[in-house]
Design a protein around this motif. Structure first.
Motif, short mmCIF file in Angstrom:
data_model
loop_
_atom_site.label_atom_id
_atom_site.label_comp_id
_atom_site.label_asym_id
_atom_site.label_seq_id
_atom_site.Cartn_x
_atom_site.Cartn_y
_atom_site.Cartn_z
N MET A 168 -11.23 -46.19 -24.60
CA MET A 168 -10.84 -45.86 -23.22
C MET A 168 -9.97 -44.60 -23.19
SD MET A 168 -10.07 -49.74 -21.91
CE MET A 168 -10.02 -49.55 -20.13
N GLN A 169 -9.06 -44.50 -24.16
CA GLN A 169 -8.22 -43.30 -24.23
C GLN A 169 -9.08 -42.05 -24.47
OE1 GLN A 169 -6.12 -41.72 -27.65
NE2 GLN A 169 -4.26 -42.65 -26.82
N ASP A 170 -10.07 -42.20 -25.36
CA ASP A 170 -10.92 -41.06 -25.69
C ASP A 170 -11.70 -40.54 -24.49
OD1 ASP A 170 -10.01 -41.16 -28.23
OD2 ASP A 170 -11.79 -42.15 -29.09
N LEU A 171 -12.07 -41.45 -23.58
CA LEU A 171 -12.79 -41.01 -22.38
C LEU A 171 -12.01 -39.91 -21.68
CD1 LEU A 171 -13.90 -44.41 -20.81
CD2 LEU A 171 -15.33 -42.79 -22.06
N ILE A 172 -10.69 -40.09 -21.65
CA ILE A 172 -9.84 -39.14 -20.94
C ILE A 172 -9.50 -37.96 -21.84
CG2 ILE A 172 -7.68 -38.84 -19.68
CD1 ILE A 172 -7.57 -41.94 -19.47
N HIS A 173 -8.99 -38.26 -23.05
CA HIS A 173 -8.32 -37.22 -23.83
C HIS A 173 -9.19 -36.59 -24.90
CE1 HIS A 173 -4.61 -37.93 -21.73
NE2 HIS A 173 -4.75 -39.22 -21.92
N LYS A 174 -10.31 -37.24 -25.26
CA LYS A 174 -11.16 -36.63 -26.29
C LYS A 174 -12.45 -36.09 -25.66
CE LYS A 174 -13.55 -37.88 -30.54
NZ LYS A 174 -13.97 -39.10 -31.23
N HIS A 175 -13.16 -36.97 -24.92
CA HIS A 175 -14.43 -36.54 -24.35
C HIS A 175 -14.24 -35.80 -23.03
CE1 HIS A 175 -16.09 -39.01 -27.45
NE2 HIS A 175 -15.56 -40.11 -26.93
N GLY A 176 -13.12 -36.03 -22.37
CA GLY A 176 -12.84 -35.34 -21.11
C GLY A 176 -13.82 -35.67 -20.00
N ILE A 177 -14.40 -36.89 -20.02
CA ILE A 177 -15.32 -37.23 -18.92
C ILE A 177 -14.62 -38.04 -17.83
CG2 ILE A 177 -17.42 -37.12 -20.32
CD1 ILE A 177 -17.33 -40.14 -20.54
N THR A 178 -13.38 -38.47 -18.10
CA THR A 178 -12.59 -39.20 -17.11
C THR A 178 -11.30 -38.42 -16.86
OG1 THR A 178 -13.45 -41.33 -17.87
CG2 THR A 178 -11.39 -41.38 -16.67
N PRO A 179 -10.93 -38.20 -15.59
CA PRO A 179 -9.68 -37.46 -15.33
C PRO A 179 -8.47 -38.31 -15.68
CG PRO A 179 -10.54 -38.34 -13.29
CD PRO A 179 -11.57 -38.66 -14.34
N SER A 180 -7.37 -37.68 -16.03
CA SER A 180 -6.18 -38.47 -16.37
C SER A 180 -5.63 -39.19 -15.14
CB SER A 180 -5.10 -37.59 -16.99
OG SER A 180 -4.68 -36.63 -16.07
N SER A 181 -6.06 -38.75 -13.94
CA SER A 181 -5.64 -39.45 -12.72
C SER A 181 -6.08 -40.90 -12.71
CB SER A 181 -6.25 -38.79 -11.49
OG SER A 181 -6.20 -37.41 -11.56
N VAL A 182 -7.05 -41.25 -13.52
CA VAL A 182 -7.57 -42.61 -13.52
C VAL A 182 -6.45 -43.61 -13.79
CG1 VAL A 182 -8.17 -42.93 -15.97
CG2 VAL A 182 -9.64 -43.89 -14.21
N THR A 183 -5.37 -43.15 -14.42
CA THR A 183 -4.25 -44.03 -14.72
C THR A 183 -3.48 -44.45 -13.46
OG1 THR A 183 -2.93 -42.07 -15.16
CG2 THR A 183 -3.85 -43.19 -17.05
N THR A 184 -3.84 -43.88 -12.31
CA THR A 184 -3.21 -44.34 -11.06
C THR A 184 -4.23 -44.99 -10.13
OG1 THR A 184 -3.56 -42.19 -10.03
CG2 THR A 184 -1.46 -42.53 -11.09
N TRP A 185 -5.44 -45.16 -10.60
CA TRP A 185 -6.50 -45.64 -9.71
C TRP A 185 -6.76 -47.12 -9.80
CZ3 TRP A 185 -10.91 -41.56 -10.75
CH2 TRP A 185 -10.51 -40.32 -10.20
N GLN A 186 -6.96 -47.71 -8.59
CA GLN A 186 -7.56 -49.03 -8.52
C GLN A 186 -8.96 -48.83 -7.97
OE1 GLN A 186 -5.12 -52.03 -6.71
NE2 GLN A 186 -3.23 -51.12 -7.37
N GLU A 187 -9.58 -49.89 -7.44
CA GLU A 187 -10.96 -49.79 -6.99
C GLU A 187 -11.12 -48.74 -5.88
OE1 GLU A 187 -9.51 -52.52 -7.75
OE2 GLU A 187 -10.82 -53.69 -9.05
N ASN A 188 -10.22 -48.78 -4.89
CA ASN A 188 -10.41 -47.90 -3.74
C ASN A 188 -10.39 -46.43 -4.09
OD1 ASN A 188 -10.77 -49.97 -2.02
ND2 ASN A 188 -8.70 -49.91 -1.12
N GLU A 189 -9.48 -46.03 -4.97
CA GLU A 189 -9.36 -44.61 -5.32
C GLU A 189 -10.61 -44.15 -6.07
OE1 GLU A 189 -7.02 -46.84 -5.86
OE2 GLU A 189 -5.12 -46.13 -4.99
N SER A 190 -11.06 -44.95 -7.04
CA SER A 190 -12.23 -44.52 -7.81
C SER A 190 -13.48 -44.56 -6.94
CB SER A 190 -12.39 -45.38 -9.06
OG SER A 190 -12.21 -46.74 -8.77
N GLN A 191 -13.53 -45.54 -6.04
CA GLN A 191 -14.66 -45.65 -5.12
C GLN A 191 -14.75 -44.41 -4.22
OE1 GLN A 191 -15.60 -49.31 -2.58
NE2 GLN A 191 -14.25 -48.16 -1.23
N ALA A 192 -13.59 -43.94 -3.74
CA ALA A 192 -13.58 -42.78 -2.86
C ALA A 192 -14.12 -41.55 -3.60
CB ALA A 192 -12.16 -42.50 -2.36
N VAL A 193 -13.73 -41.40 -4.86
CA VAL A 193 -14.19 -40.26 -5.65
C VAL A 193 -15.71 -40.32 -5.83
CG1 VAL A 193 -14.12 -39.25 -7.96
CG2 VAL A 193 -11.99 -39.92 -6.83
#
Lengths: 437, 311
Positions: A242-267
């Motif tokens: 999960m960490q690698d998604l953000i910091h190694k592969h860069g396919i997930t923004p670091s903002s995901v650490t503040t997201w619940q369903e609604n935030e990710s759904q909006a994106v």
């Protein structure tokens, strides 16, 4: 005059003291008396159904239709706060006081063992008749110490949404393994579009996200006797992934650490993500042209897994349960039976978009026509697993699992360290619980 | 005052004596209802909480009952890292917010104490944050700090300070600062209002006399305003410190106590122990510890206040 004044004063003081000492009790008796009278004069028995606030009005329609279907029982709907955590705390304060206010309640899957162990729920084994029409995993989550305390009402389990248009354009098949997901996400992401979005805030949803990765790597957390059997290597590897998604592969923004369903759904609904891990309940929003730019371009697949392993989704069932303090358990069961029957399930499902808990409802023509994608869910539900079924699960989740998983994706702990801390913490809580029993 | 006191002394006494009560007894009788009420409302819950804290009592284990375990819950508290962490978080929050609010509140109070055009409007405007419900205010700040849509990241990006969105409240170092900023924003007006009330009781003659003596503005501030304002300052500090020591809603909504336990205050931890873990025994011990913590702060201020009034 003065003398009488003093006497009057003394009398008033004594009266206040008397009221303070005996007043509240007498008040309670009065209340009970009132209620007793009501029962005698008004014929239909009134029971109260507690459920979280439902914007789709499906609960209101369900209650209305039940009330129309017979004239012995009146159900009144009591809405709870929309947040699951707030609902939990409110239920606790009502039930801990032994109040008979609640007859039927809609309960999130982890509450069944918790409330059952506290002695707040009525066992339902003798009442349920057609167990085999429900998904096995959903019953596991409602069973505590061999007894069934709640019946699955609506089902949810983690699913992976993806952009059909983007994958087709690139001539790619939907991913099945972790690596396929990463490589497709890398290929299709742009500066304005993230590869993969999920829920990374420190809350219950983070544990659900993590469990799916952990199970997908072949991990097993607890055995049938609630002993911790997790392999620390797999725990660490899944957190690291999960960490690698953000910091190694860069396919997930670091903002995901503040997201619940609604935030990710909006994106995702704005067309700013290729993959989106969420629940069936999110489909209505992301596939509706009024709320989403990607309506009609949304595909559903089970969560990805390691090669040679099976994908397992985290179950997010909502159950119906009867409070032990209910004065009308039989009437409460009548309502549950209706809500879980074909008619009740269809009303709830057709109005809210929530997948039903009863297998046979999936074959209903009306359901099939309105929700052709429910077939995709059926497969997911059959492999779905509940979170650890123990009364101390909420404590394990909030105190130990959430902070440690979060520490890894937020890079404040190494995966190895967090895995060890998490398992040690879980073990400690489980041992404490075993001593208590 | 004096005359009234005398009249009270002379006239009712004989009557009271006839009823068999001395004046002191009558006085005690008169305060009985109030004292009883305070006992029931304020002290009874504390005593019940203390009594509960001497038991092992977890609602989740109905069969385990409620055995008496003496001070074991307090022994557990001593070695509970999370409790010490929450005490640290609460204390940092308390010291930083209260001092920032005092300084800013003083500046606001001094400004709105002067007469200028539109003063009424400014005074009202200053009060707006204080009028907001804390939960609403916390949601608002959560949006400001929101990594994708928040205005804070937007401004920083526009200024060129950052390139990528930063999830501020997920940052262990920044989360507490974020909460402190929000609290200062909300509560400074309250401080300003209290101080303004104090400022207005300072007689103009003192300022005039100081000016005649050739004192600069700065000298007047330190020699006249601050000494005259001291009791007000102490009372407002007491109010704010007690509030800050029990901070719950802001942190619960803005950060949920996270990331990790970086912003978990004493009140949030106690709440979680009681309502999530359903551990009423240990939770009660935490409540009693919170009570002791708040009591210590009050005692500290009351001592300082006490020496003030003696002088």
């Amino acid at each position: 005059m003065r003398k009488y004044g003093t006497l009057l004063l003394i009398a008033v003081v004594l009266a206040i003291a008397a009221w303070a000492l005996w007043g509240p009790d007498r008040g309670r008796e009065d209340n009970l008396g009132d209620r007793g009278q009501q029962q005698q004069t008004q014929q239909p028995v009134t029971i109260t159904f507690y459920a979280g606030k439902d914007l789709t009005q499906a609960n209101n329609k369900l209650v209305e239709s039940f009330n129309k279907s017979q004239d012995r029982i009146r159900v009144s709907l009591q809405e709870m706060p929309p947040s699951t955590t707030d609902q939990h705390d409110k239920y606790v304060s009502v039930l801990a006081a032994g109040s008979s206010d609640i007859d039927v309640m809609a309960a999130d899957i982890p509450w069944a063992p918790e409330f059952a162990s506290a002695g707040w729920l009525l066992p339902l084994d003798d009442r349920i008749e057609d167990r085999e029409d429900f998904f096995e995993g959903s019953f596991l989550g409602a069973t505590y110490m061999g007894k069934l305390y709640a019946i699955p009402w609506t089902l949810a389990a983690g699913v992976l949404y993806y952009r059909t248009d983007l994958l087709e354009e690139a001539g790619l098949e939907p991913p099945e393994t972790f690596d396929e997901l990463i490589s497709i996400a890398k290929k299709l992401q742009t500066p304005d579009r993230y590869g993969y979005v999920w829920q990374g805030r420190q809350y219950e949803g983070l544990v659900c996200n993590w469990l799916e990765i952990f199970w997908g790597m072949g991990g097993k957390l607890m055995d049938d006797r609630n002993q911790l059997v997790a392999d620390p290597e797999i725990v660490a590897a899944s957190m690291q992934w999960m960490q690698d998604l953000i910091h190694k592969h860069g396919i997930t923004p670091s903002s995901v650490t503040t997201w619940q369903e609604n935030e990710s759904q909006a994106v995702f609904a704005e067309g700013r993500a290729v993959f989106f891990r969420a629940w069936p309940g999110n489909f209505e929003y992301i596939n509706n042209p009024a709320t989403s730019k990607v309506a009609g371009k949304v595909g559903i697949i089970p969560m990805v897994h390691a090669p040679g392993q099976k994908s397992a989704a985290t179950l997010g069932t909502w159950n119906l349960a009867i409070s032990k303090f209910s004065k009308h358990p039989d009437e409460a069961w009548e309502f549950i039976k209706y809500a879980l029957g074909m008619e009740g399930q269809k009303i709830k499902s057709l109005n809210s978009g929530n997948p039903p808990s009863r297998k046979s409802v999936y074959n209903d023509p009306e359901i099939k026509q309105k929700y052709p994608h429910f077939d995709d869910y059926f497969a997911v539900f059959e492999g779905a697993l509940p979170r650890p079924v123990t009364p101390v699960y909420p404590e394990m989740s909030v105190n130990v699992m959430q902070p440690n998983i979060f520490a890894v994706i937020n890079r404040t702990k190494t995966a190895q360290q967090a895995a060890n801390d998490m398992l040690a913490g879980m073990r400690q809580i489980l041992e404490g619980a075993a001593q208590n029993r | 005052m004096g005359a009234q006191g005398q009249r009270n002394n002379s006239s009712p006494s004989p009557q009271v004596k006839k009823a068999g009560l001395s004046e002191a007894q009558l006085g005690q009788l008169l305060v009985t209802p109030a004292a009883l009420l305070i006992l029931i409302i304020a002290f009874l819950p504390v005593l019940v909480a203390f009594w509960l804290s001497l038991h092992q009592y977890n609602l989740r284990f109905a069969t385990a009952g409620r055995p008496f375990i003496g001070l074991a819950n307090y022994a557990r508290a001593l070695s509970d890292g999370r409790l010490w962490n929450s005490l640290k978080v609460t204390s940092i929050f308390l010291v930083v917010t209260v001092s920032a609010e005092l300084v800013l509140g003083m500046i606001f109070a001094l400004v709105i104490n002067r007469s200028f055009r539109g003063r009424g409007l400014v005074r009202t405007a200053v009060l707006v944050p204080w009028a907001l419900t804390t939960v609403v205010m916390a949601r608002m700040w959560a949006w400001i700090y929101n990594s994708e849509y928040g205005i804070f990241n937007a401004i920083l990006k526009w200024l060129g300070v950052i390139e990528r969105n930063i999830p501020w409240v997920a940052d262990a170092d920044f989360a507490l600062i974020a909460a402190i900023v929000a609290d200062v924003w909300k509560t400074t007006p309250f401080m300003a209002l209290l101080l303004l009330a104090g400022l207005q009781t300072i007689p103009a003659e003192l300022h005039e006399a100081a000016m005649v003596d050739g004192a600069t503005w700065w000298q007047r501030f330190w020699q006249v305003v601050i000494p005259m304002l001291k009791p007000t300052i102490l009372v407002s500090l007491l109010f704010r410190s007690l509030d800050a020591a029990r901070v719950f809603d802001l942190l619960f909504v803005l950060t949920g106590g996270g990331p990790g336990f970086a912003t978990e205050s004493l009140a949030v931890y106690t709440y979680r122990t009681l309502m999530v873990n359903l551990d009423f025994g240990y939770g009660s011990a935490l409540s009693v510890i919170t009570f002791a913590y708040v009591m210590l702060i009050s005692l500290f201020y009351i001592r300082v206040l006490g020496t003030q009034t003696q002088r």
